[in-house]
Write an enzyme that holds these catalytic residues in place. Structure first.
Site, PDB file in Angstrom:
ATOM      1  N   GLY A   1      36.984  28.173  27.065  1.00 23.95           N
ATOM      2  CA  GLY A   1      37.000  29.364  27.470  1.00 23.95           C
ATOM      3  C   GLY A   1      38.264  30.064  26.798  1.00 23.95           C
TER       4      GLY A   1
ATOM      5  N   ILE B   1      41.199  31.479  28.132  1.00 18.71           N
ATOM      6  CA  ILE B   1      42.669  31.049  28.615  1.00 18.71           C
ATOM      7  C   ILE B   1      42.704  29.669  28.663  1.00 18.71           C
ATOM      8  CG2 ILE B   1      44.105  31.062  30.326  1.00 18.71           C
ATOM      9  CD1 ILE B   1      42.739  33.786  31.298  1.00 18.71           C
TER      10      ILE B   1
ATOM     11  N   SER C   1      43.907  35.795  40.357  1.00 13.15           N
ATOM     12  CA  SER C   1      43.839  37.109  39.612  1.00 13.15           C
ATOM     13  C   SER C   1      44.725  38.020  40.253  1.00 13.15           C
ATOM     14  CB  SER C   1      42.742  37.425  39.194  1.00 13.15           C
ATOM     15  OG  SER C   1      42.527  38.865  38.900  1.00 13.15           O
TER      16      SER C   1
ATOM     17  N   TYR D   1      33.325  39.052  42.688  1.00 17.73           N
ATOM     18  CA  TYR D   1      34.103  38.335  41.879  1.00 17.73           C
ATOM     19  C   TYR D   1      35.435  38.135  42.387  1.00 17.73           C
ATOM     20  CZ  TYR D   1      37.624  37.646  38.307  1.00 17.73           C
ATOM     21  OH  TYR D   1      39.017  37.292  37.539  1.00 17.73           O
TER      22      TYR D   1
ATOM     23  N   LYS E   1      38.114  34.838  44.093  1.00 18.98           N
ATOM     24  CA  LYS E   1      39.582  34.409  43.895  1.00 18.98           C
ATOM     25  C   LYS E   1      40.304  34.390  44.961  1.00 18.98           C
ATOM     26  CE  LYS E   1      39.199  33.718  39.339  1.00 18.98           C
ATOM     27  NZ  LYS E   1      38.875  32.456  39.059  1.00 18.98           N
TER      28      LYS E   1
ATOM     29  N   PRO F   1      34.070  53.147  37.770  1.00 20.59           N
ATOM     30  CA  PRO F   1      34.094  52.979  39.231  1.00 20.59           C
ATOM     31  C   PRO F   1      34.586  51.591  39.604  1.00 20.59           C
ATOM     32  CG  PRO F   1      31.798  53.410  38.687  1.00 20.59           C
ATOM     33  CD  PRO F   1      32.631  53.444  37.228  1.00 20.59           C
TER      34      PRO F   1
HETATM   35  C1  UD1 Z   1      39.181  43.698  34.874  1.00 26.75           C
HETATM   36  C2  UD1 Z   1      38.683  43.379  36.378  1.00 26.75           C
HETATM   37  C3  UD1 Z   1      39.666  42.385  37.116  1.00 26.75           C
HETATM   38  C4  UD1 Z   1      39.375  41.183  36.348  1.00 26.75           C
HETATM   39  C5  UD1 Z   1      39.377  41.278  34.860  1.00 26.75           C
HETATM   40  C6  UD1 Z   1      38.993  39.885  34.168  1.00 26.75           C
HETATM   41  C7  UD1 Z   1      38.062  45.652  37.279  1.00 26.75           C
HETATM   42  C8  UD1 Z   1      38.552  46.684  38.150  1.00 26.75           C
HETATM   43  N1  UD1 Z   1      38.943  44.794  37.348  1.00 26.75           N
HETATM   44  O1  UD1 Z   1      40.358  44.070  34.872  1.00 26.75           O
HETATM   45  O2  UD1 Z   1      39.308  42.072  38.365  1.00 26.75           O
HETATM   46  O3  UD1 Z   1      40.343  39.916  36.810  1.00 26.75           O
HETATM   47  O4  UD1 Z   1      38.639  42.326  34.092  1.00 26.75           O
HETATM   48  O5  UD1 Z   1      39.033  40.078  32.587  1.00 26.75           O
HETATM   49  O6  UD1 Z   1      37.182  45.325  36.736  1.00 26.75           O
HETATM   50  N2  UD1 Z   1      39.307  50.394  29.566  1.00 26.75           N
HETATM   51  C9  UD1 Z   1      39.081  51.602  28.769  1.00 26.75           C
HETATM   52  N3  UD1 Z   1      37.824  51.449  28.286  1.00 26.75           N
HETATM   53  C10 UD1 Z   1      37.384  50.450  28.063  1.00 26.75           C
HETATM   54  C11 UD1 Z   1      37.591  48.963  28.730  1.00 26.75           C
HETATM   55  C12 UD1 Z   1      38.799  49.335  29.563  1.00 26.75           C
HETATM   56  O7  UD1 Z   1      39.508  52.629  29.161  1.00 26.75           O
HETATM   57  O8  UD1 Z   1      36.331  50.312  27.254  1.00 26.75           O
HETATM   58  C13 UD1 Z   1      40.454  50.487  30.496  1.00 26.75           C
HETATM   59  C14 UD1 Z   1      40.264  50.337  32.043  1.00 26.75           C
HETATM   60  O9  UD1 Z   1      39.924  51.466  32.751  1.00 26.75           O
HETATM   61  C15 UD1 Z   1      41.829  49.669  32.450  1.00 26.75           C
HETATM   62  C16 UD1 Z   1      42.159  48.979  31.427  1.00 26.75           C
HETATM   63  O10 UD1 Z   1      41.519  49.468  30.315  1.00 26.75           O
HETATM   64  O11 UD1 Z   1      42.226  50.853  32.863  1.00 26.75           O
HETATM   65  C17 UD1 Z   1      41.941  47.439  31.276  1.00 26.75           C
HETATM   66  O12 UD1 Z   1      40.503  47.253  31.743  1.00 26.75           O
HETATM   67  P1  UD1 Z   1      39.913  45.584  31.645  1.00 26.75           P
HETATM   68  O13 UD1 Z   1      40.298  44.993  30.428  1.00 26.75           O
HETATM   69  O14 UD1 Z   1      38.532  46.144  31.875  1.00 26.75           O
HETATM   70  O15 UD1 Z   1      40.778  44.991  32.547  1.00 26.75           O
HETATM   71  P2  UD1 Z   1      41.147  45.268  34.133  1.00 26.75           P
HETATM   72  O16 UD1 Z   1      40.291  46.456  34.667  1.00 26.75           O
HETATM   73  O17 UD1 Z   1      42.549  45.502  34.604  1.00 26.75           O
END
Ligand code: UD1
Length: 350
Positions: free
Chosen positions: A20, A22, A135, A160, A164, A307
């Protein structure tokens, strides 16, 4: 004198989920540090060719078992074939937040079943050390920032996230009952980027849910535009804030954590560390970093909030800085540049 003539035995480490994202970067750092790596991965979310990437970087192709950790008989087979295993780094798990809401039992069965099997088998075969992939999701939306390890663990927002939290409790209780074993749980913030050689990186299946793969896939033309999920949060520019760290920095932390356990420098038999840079970065700042690092103008628009998203979170990594003698070294711009290099490599673009 006899001691001097004996071959130096390499410590043998099982890396579950080692093909994977990481896991593969950690396998590389382990090999570079002189460990013998054995990978177990059922390839449910990774590709066997990752082993070639590891070999291209290190010159060594790790021993590989295409096994499901939920199958105890297969796990026993690995221990029978491999002999003494000094330690396990456990990455293998389902990790899609949305999917876990739709299929909670799949997540509980897979993520917790595999962990319980590993804990049972390590006891039976005298493996003493375990590093667990956790996480920052365990903190939910913290009241105070940055988050320290003593910040309260909040009710999980998804199955999920709960795997953890529950995984950490299962390990803590198991270690408390075993005098000769010890574990470290590493709470990752947001890992990004790829190996600088571009031999390994993140390989999301289908439409990426995470920010950086979505950015690079948009830049390469696979997606029309990036949707920024909300610009009305209580943050300086209105977009969500995270702590993005480079995957190679993260991988190095696993090596230092493992050495701490194997050399008996742990302070208790269950320790927890936050792994992040200590700096919060907004979605809009992350996009600006990508544009700066690559010279590419990214097509993006603002849409409604996603959400379940946390508004803002970043780490206080001082415990890991001090106790693991670890800190991140790769900048956000460099991280974006490596992510882009990897995206171009896998799409055959220069
Ligand atoms: C998400 C999970 C987290 C998990 C991790 C695993 C949620 C709330 N959290 O983290 O539990 O451990 O993935 O990889 O789902 N964003 C955009 N547009 C996009 C994608 C992301 O604006 O198309 C923004 C999101 O709103 C967020 C930031 O980018 O603010 C990071 O998002 P992401 O990479 O999905 O990570 P997490 O939400 O932090």
């Amino acid at each position: 004198m006899a001691d001097l003539l004996e071959p130096v035995m390499k410590k043998k480490v099982i890396v579950t989920g080692g093909t994977g994202y990481i896991g593969s970067h950690t396998a590389v750092e382990l090999i570079a540090s002189g460990f013998e790596v054995v990978i177990i991965d059922n390839l449910c979310n990774s590709d066997v060719t990752v082993l070639d990437g590891i070999r291209a970087i290190t010159g060594i192709k790790p021993v590989f078992y295409d096994y499901d950790l939920c199958d105890m008989a297969k796990l026993e087979e690995v221990f029978a074939a491999e002999g003494k295993i000094d330690a396990i780094i456990h990455f293998a798990a389902f990790k899609a937040v949305g999917e876990s809401v739709r299929k909670p039992l799949d997540y509980y069965r897979n993520n917790l079943g595999s962990l319980i099997n590993l804990l049972a088998v390590m006891d039976k075969h005298g493996t003493t050390s375990l590093v667990f992939s956790s996480s920052c999701t365990v903190y939910g939306q913290p009241d105070t920032l940055p988050v320290t390890e003593s910040s309260p663990v909040r009710e999980a927002a998804s199955p999920y996230g709960y795997t953890k939290q529950a995984g950490e409790v299962i390990i803590r209780d198991t270690m408390a009952a075993r005098a000769d074993q010890k574990a470290i749980s590493l709470r990752y913030f947001n890992p990004i980027g790829a190996h600088p050689t571009a031999h390994i990186g993140e390989l999301p299946r289908g439409v990426p849910e995470n920010l950086v793969p979505f950015i690079t896939q948009t830049a390469i033309g696979l997606r029309d535009e990036l949707k920024v999920f909300g610009n009305d949060y209580d943050t300086p520019d209105g977009s969500c804030i995270r702590d993005y760290l480079h995957v190679v920095d993260l991988a190095r932390a696993h090596v230092t954590a493992l050495k701490r356990l194997l050399e008996g420098r742990n302070r208790s038999n269950f320790e927890v560390f936050n792994l992040g840079t200590g700096t919060g970065v907004s979605v809009l700042e992350a996009i600006a970093s990508f544009e700066r690092a690559t010279g590419i103008k990214l097509n993006y628009s603002i849409t409604s909030r996603r959400p379940g998203d946390i508004e803002k979170i970043w780490a206080d990594p001082s415990l890991a800085n001090r106790e693991l003698n670890w800190k991140t070294e790769i900048t956000l711009d460099e991280s974006m540049e490596t992510a882009w290099r990897w995206e171009k490599k896998i799409r055959n673009k220069s």
